[in-house]
Each structure stands twice: as structure tokens, then as C-alpha cells.
Design a protein around this motif. Structure first.
Motif, short mmCIF file in Angstrom:
data_model
loop_
_atom_site.label_atom_id
_atom_site.label_comp_id
_atom_site.label_asym_id
_atom_site.label_seq_id
_atom_site.Cartn_x
_atom_site.Cartn_y
_atom_site.Cartn_z
N SER A 134 0.88 -1.04 0.19
CA SER A 134 0.06 0.01 -0.13
C SER A 134 0.91 1.25 0.21
N SER A 135 1.93 1.37 0.72
CA SER A 135 2.97 2.38 0.64
C SER A 135 3.63 2.50 -0.79
N TYR A 136 3.62 1.75 -1.56
CA TYR A 136 4.19 1.61 -2.98
C TYR A 136 3.06 2.33 -3.76
N GLU A 137 1.88 1.51 -3.80
CA GLU A 137 0.76 1.72 -4.75
C GLU A 137 0.15 3.21 -4.29
N GLY A 138 0.47 3.58 -2.96
CA GLY A 138 -0.18 5.15 -2.66
C GLY A 138 0.62 6.18 -3.15
N TYR A 139 1.86 5.98 -3.58
CA TYR A 139 2.64 7.13 -4.09
C TYR A 139 2.12 7.55 -5.56
N LEU A 140 1.85 8.79 -5.72
CA LEU A 140 1.06 9.16 -7.10
C LEU A 140 1.94 8.48 -8.10
N PHE A 141 3.23 8.67 -8.20
CA PHE A 141 4.05 8.53 -9.28
C PHE A 141 4.78 6.92 -9.28
N HIS A 142 4.09 6.16 -8.57
CA HIS A 142 4.83 4.88 -8.25
C HIS A 142 5.16 3.95 -9.62
N LYS A 143 4.24 4.16 -10.49
CA LYS A 143 4.50 3.27 -11.58
C LYS A 143 5.65 3.61 -12.48
N LEU A 144 6.14 5.02 -12.36
CA LEU A 144 7.26 5.44 -12.96
C LEU A 144 8.66 4.50 -12.49
N PHE A 145 8.58 4.03 -11.33
CA PHE A 145 9.78 3.22 -10.65
C PHE A 145 9.30 1.72 -10.28
N ALA A 146 8.72 1.16 -11.13
CA ALA A 146 8.35 0.00 -10.78
C ALA A 146 9.18 -1.03 -11.05
N GLU A 147 10.18 -0.98 -11.97
CA GLU A 147 11.12 -1.73 -12.37
C GLU A 147 12.39 -1.61 -11.20
N LYS A 148 12.37 -0.70 -10.36
CA LYS A 148 13.32 -0.68 -9.46
C LYS A 148 12.99 -0.48 -8.02
N SER A 149 11.74 -0.95 -7.72
CA SER A 149 10.89 -0.93 -6.57
C SER A 149 10.73 -2.47 -5.92
N SER A 150 10.65 -2.62 -4.79
CA SER A 150 10.37 -3.92 -4.13
C SER A 150 9.61 -3.68 -2.85
N VAL A 151 8.80 -4.41 -2.35
CA VAL A 151 8.28 -4.40 -1.17
C VAL A 151 8.91 -5.24 -0.03
N LEU A 152 9.40 -4.38 1.00
CA LEU A 152 10.36 -5.27 2.14
C LEU A 152 9.77 -4.82 3.37
N TYR A 153 9.01 -5.90 3.93
CA TYR A 153 8.34 -5.72 5.31
C TYR A 153 9.13 -5.67 6.22
N ASN A 154 8.78 -4.86 7.32
CA ASN A 154 9.78 -4.72 8.48
C ASN A 154 9.96 -6.10 9.33
N ILE A 155 11.06 -6.23 9.91
CA ILE A 155 11.23 -7.36 10.81
C ILE A 155 11.74 -6.73 12.14
N ILE A 156 11.60 -7.51 13.19
CA ILE A 156 12.25 -7.10 14.17
C ILE A 156 13.28 -8.06 14.81
N ASP A 157 14.11 -7.89 15.70
CA ASP A 157 15.21 -8.56 16.25
C ASP A 157 14.71 -9.25 17.67
N THR A 158 14.14 -10.59 17.46
CA THR A 158 13.31 -11.08 18.59
C THR A 158 14.40 -11.30 19.84
N ASP A 159 15.67 -11.63 19.48
CA ASP A 159 16.73 -11.84 20.54
C ASP A 159 16.89 -10.61 21.45
N GLN A 160 17.03 -9.73 20.52
CA GLN A 160 17.19 -8.14 21.25
C GLN A 160 16.06 -7.95 22.08
N ILE A 161 14.68 -8.28 21.54
CA ILE A 161 13.51 -7.80 22.33
C ILE A 161 13.37 -8.40 23.72
#
Length: 349
Positions: A134-161
């Protein structure tokens, strides 16, 4: 190689935590990482505790950033969010630039100064990471950067938590906890309204607000107007709120929009159920009624909270499902491999 992470913030919240996790995940490799942002005592404290090199500047301006780049001579610049990416694009010259968008920028969904300015960063960047579809598709001009874009969901360090949880020997008895900035995006006034509805059925309600921001005073005023002063504790910024989250009956989020909130992921890992508005990022994390609760209406949010803090069996079931969902999506090693490959390939994937 040296990677310079550039941020425009003076706070330590979601995106800032992600940057530190990236830096820590690459320890032991030949990748040296430094963190550059406007000067902040809170950021300095948090980075010092984690052994992260902090390059503070007065403000994120092209002049200040160019001076740091000349001094540090990074092999790659990793800019976090749109403003940092824009300023970095003006300064990076031939140095590869990676842009990383950590939230759904609602002020860039239509034609605006921000959406147009980010075009410069988008064209200059070798790759763009977006925190959600949704963050990618929500940007007005996202289609211009389709080939250089990827979705990377956040992760957390459970050991640190869990290591941070072990550092806190206190016991907390909050029914509900909120962790985050007190800003327009988070809608903390609505947070107070939901808690007021919950108090109608639970007069002895105990809630904690962990965080600070430009709406803190207004939020305190709403709290007083709703008669919640004896029920809500404003705790300000906390460097280690993990044990508080673990001990609380539920976490409440009332955001207008989200990327992938780190605090919600931490709660899921700790077994603390999350009740939230159905903002974009939360719909990726929570299955309503299974691994948490999502609702648009304040009354429903309050009812879901009441059920969780009064029904131990329901709370245990939701917590178990949330922990299982978190374990499936939190691929820390996969995240690290993607980031390292991107850096070693000069900012491309």
C-alpha cells in the motif's frame, strides 16, 4: 565498504529502529555502517547503547549533508523516507543511492510538493524499498519506478527484544498500552476517546501512553476533558518499554495510516494482543478476531479491548495466534540477505 544511512528525524521510533537493525545485522561483515541525522540527545543515547556510529548535523540540508559525505566518503547512501531521499539525491553525485520508504505518505498520494520532489530521488535511486504494497501503490508516481521497486516488510530482532525485556525487573499492571509518537498520523485524541468508552465499562481502567510529540499537550487536554486523568499515565519517551508492553493486557493503536508498525510487531512477539484501526499496514499484520482486532468504530475498539482485558481465555488465544503469525512473517535472515546483496551490488537487486 561503507554505507551511510541518512534520516531527517530527531526521534527514535519505527524507521530509526529499522536502521539500527540493519546495521546490527551486518556486524561481522566488511560492511561499515554509519547513521547520519539531525542532532538529537535521544537518538545519540539509543545509538550509543547499540554501538552505532552517529554523525549528527544541525539540520538535514544539502550543505550539511555534502560536508558529511566529503568527510566520510561512503560507498553507498541508504536514505530513509522521502525527505531524506530527496536531500540525498541532491548530494550523492556518483555515489549509489538506495531509498527506503517506511510509511504510507498520505501527503504524496496526490499532486503535491512532496510527491513531485520525490521524483528526483526516485529517478536518482538505484533501488527503492517500500515497507508495504500500500505504501508503494499509494505514491502518486509509483508506476514510474516499478522496475526498481520492491516491497520489504519490516522485521524485528527477537533476541534483542527479549534481552531488553530481561533488563527491566519492574512489574506493570496496565490494562492498555499505547507506544508511539503523539502526532497527527497516530491520532492520539482518538486514543483518548476510545479509552473513555472503555472506562464506561471498566471504571478502574489503567492505561499507559508511551511516547512524545507535538500533540502531547492537546492529548493531555482531551484526556482531562474526558475525565481520564486518574486512568491514563503519560510516560513520555521510554528507551526500553518492552516489559511494559509484555505486562499489559492489550496494545491500542488508532493511527490514520501506517507502514508496518514496529511496536505492533513487538507486541505480537511478546504475546500482547493488538487492537487497532484497520490502517494499511495493520491489515497486513492482523487477521481480525484471530491474531488481533481491527475496527473503524470507536465503540467496537473499546468493546474489543474490554473483551481482551476481562476474558483470559480469549486473550490467551489471540496472543497465541499473534505469536504464530509473527513467527511466519518475521524472516530476519532473509531481510539481512536482501540488504547485503543490495549493498554489494551497488544499490541494485
Amino acid at each position: 565498504m561503507k554505507v551511510m544511512h541518512v534520516l531527517s528525524s530527531r526521534i527514535y521510533s519505527g524507521a530509526e529502529k529499522v536502521v539500527c537493525q540493519i546495521i546490527r545485522s551486518l556486524e561481522g561483515t566488511d560492511i561499515e555502517s554509519v547513521y547520519c541525522s539531525p542532532d538529537s540527545d535521544i537518538v545519540r543515547q539509543m545509538l550509543t547503547e547499540q554501538g552505532v556510529t552517529y554523525l549528527s548535523i544541525d539540520a538535514l540540508t544539502p550543505g550539511n549533508l555534502k560536508a558529511v559525505i566529503r568527510e566520510q566518503k561512503p560507498d553507498l547512501i541508504h536514505a530513509h523516507d522521502m525527505r531524506a531521499s530527496f536531500v540525498s539525491a541532491l548530494c550523492c553525485g556518483k555515489i549509489p543511492l538506495v531509498s527506503h520508504i517506511h510509511n504510507n505518505a498520505y501527503d504524496a498520494r496526490g499532486l503535491s510538493l512532496k510527491s513531485v520532489a520525490y521524483l528526483i530521488a526516485g529517478f536518482r535511486a538505484k533501488h527503492i524499498f517500500w515497507v508495504s504494497r500500500s505504501s508503494y501503490e499509494g505514491y502518486l508516481f509509483h508506476k514510474l519506478f516499478a522496475e526498481k521497486s520492491s516491497v520489504l516488510y519490516n522485521i524485528i530482532d527477537t533476541d534483542q527484544i527479549f534481552a531488553k525485556k530481561a533488563l527491566d525487573s519492574e512489574t506493570y499492571d496496565f490494562d492498555v498500552i499505547y507506544v508511539g509518537r503523539l502526532t497527527y498520523q497516530k491520532d492520539p485524541q482518538r486514543l483518548m476517546r476510545v479509552l473513555a468508552l472503555l472506562k464506561e465499562n471498566k471504571p478502574d481502567l489503567k492505561a499507559a501512553v508511551v511516547g512524545a510529540g507535538e500533540l502531547e499537550e492537546e492529548t493531555r487536554q482531551v484526556c482531562a476533558q474526558l475525565g481520564l486523568e486518574e486512568n491514563v499515565s503519560f510516560l513520555g519517551f521510554q528507551g526500553n518499554p518492552i516489559k511494559m508492553v509484555h505486562d499489559s493486557g492489550a496494545m491500542l493503536l488508532t493511527s490514520r495510516w501506517e507502514g508496518t508498525p514496529m511496536c505492533a510487531m513487538e507486541a505480537m512477539a511478546l504475546g500482547t494482543p493488538v487492537v487497532s484501526t484497520p490502517s494499511d499496514g495493520m491489515k497486513d499484520l492482523i487477521t481480525d478476531g484471530v491474531s488481533g482486532f481491527l475496527a473503524e468504530e470507536d465503540a467496537v475498539l473499546a468493546q474489543d479491548l474490554l473483551r481482551l482485558v476481562t476474558d483470559g481465555e480469549l486473550r490467551s488465544s489471540i496472543a497465541r495466534n499473534a505469536a504464530e503469525k509473527f513467527a511466519r512473517i518475521n524472516d530476519a535472515e532473509g531481510y539481512r540477505r536482501i540488504m547485503e546483496r543490495c549493498y554489494r551490488q551497488g544499490g541494485t537487486l
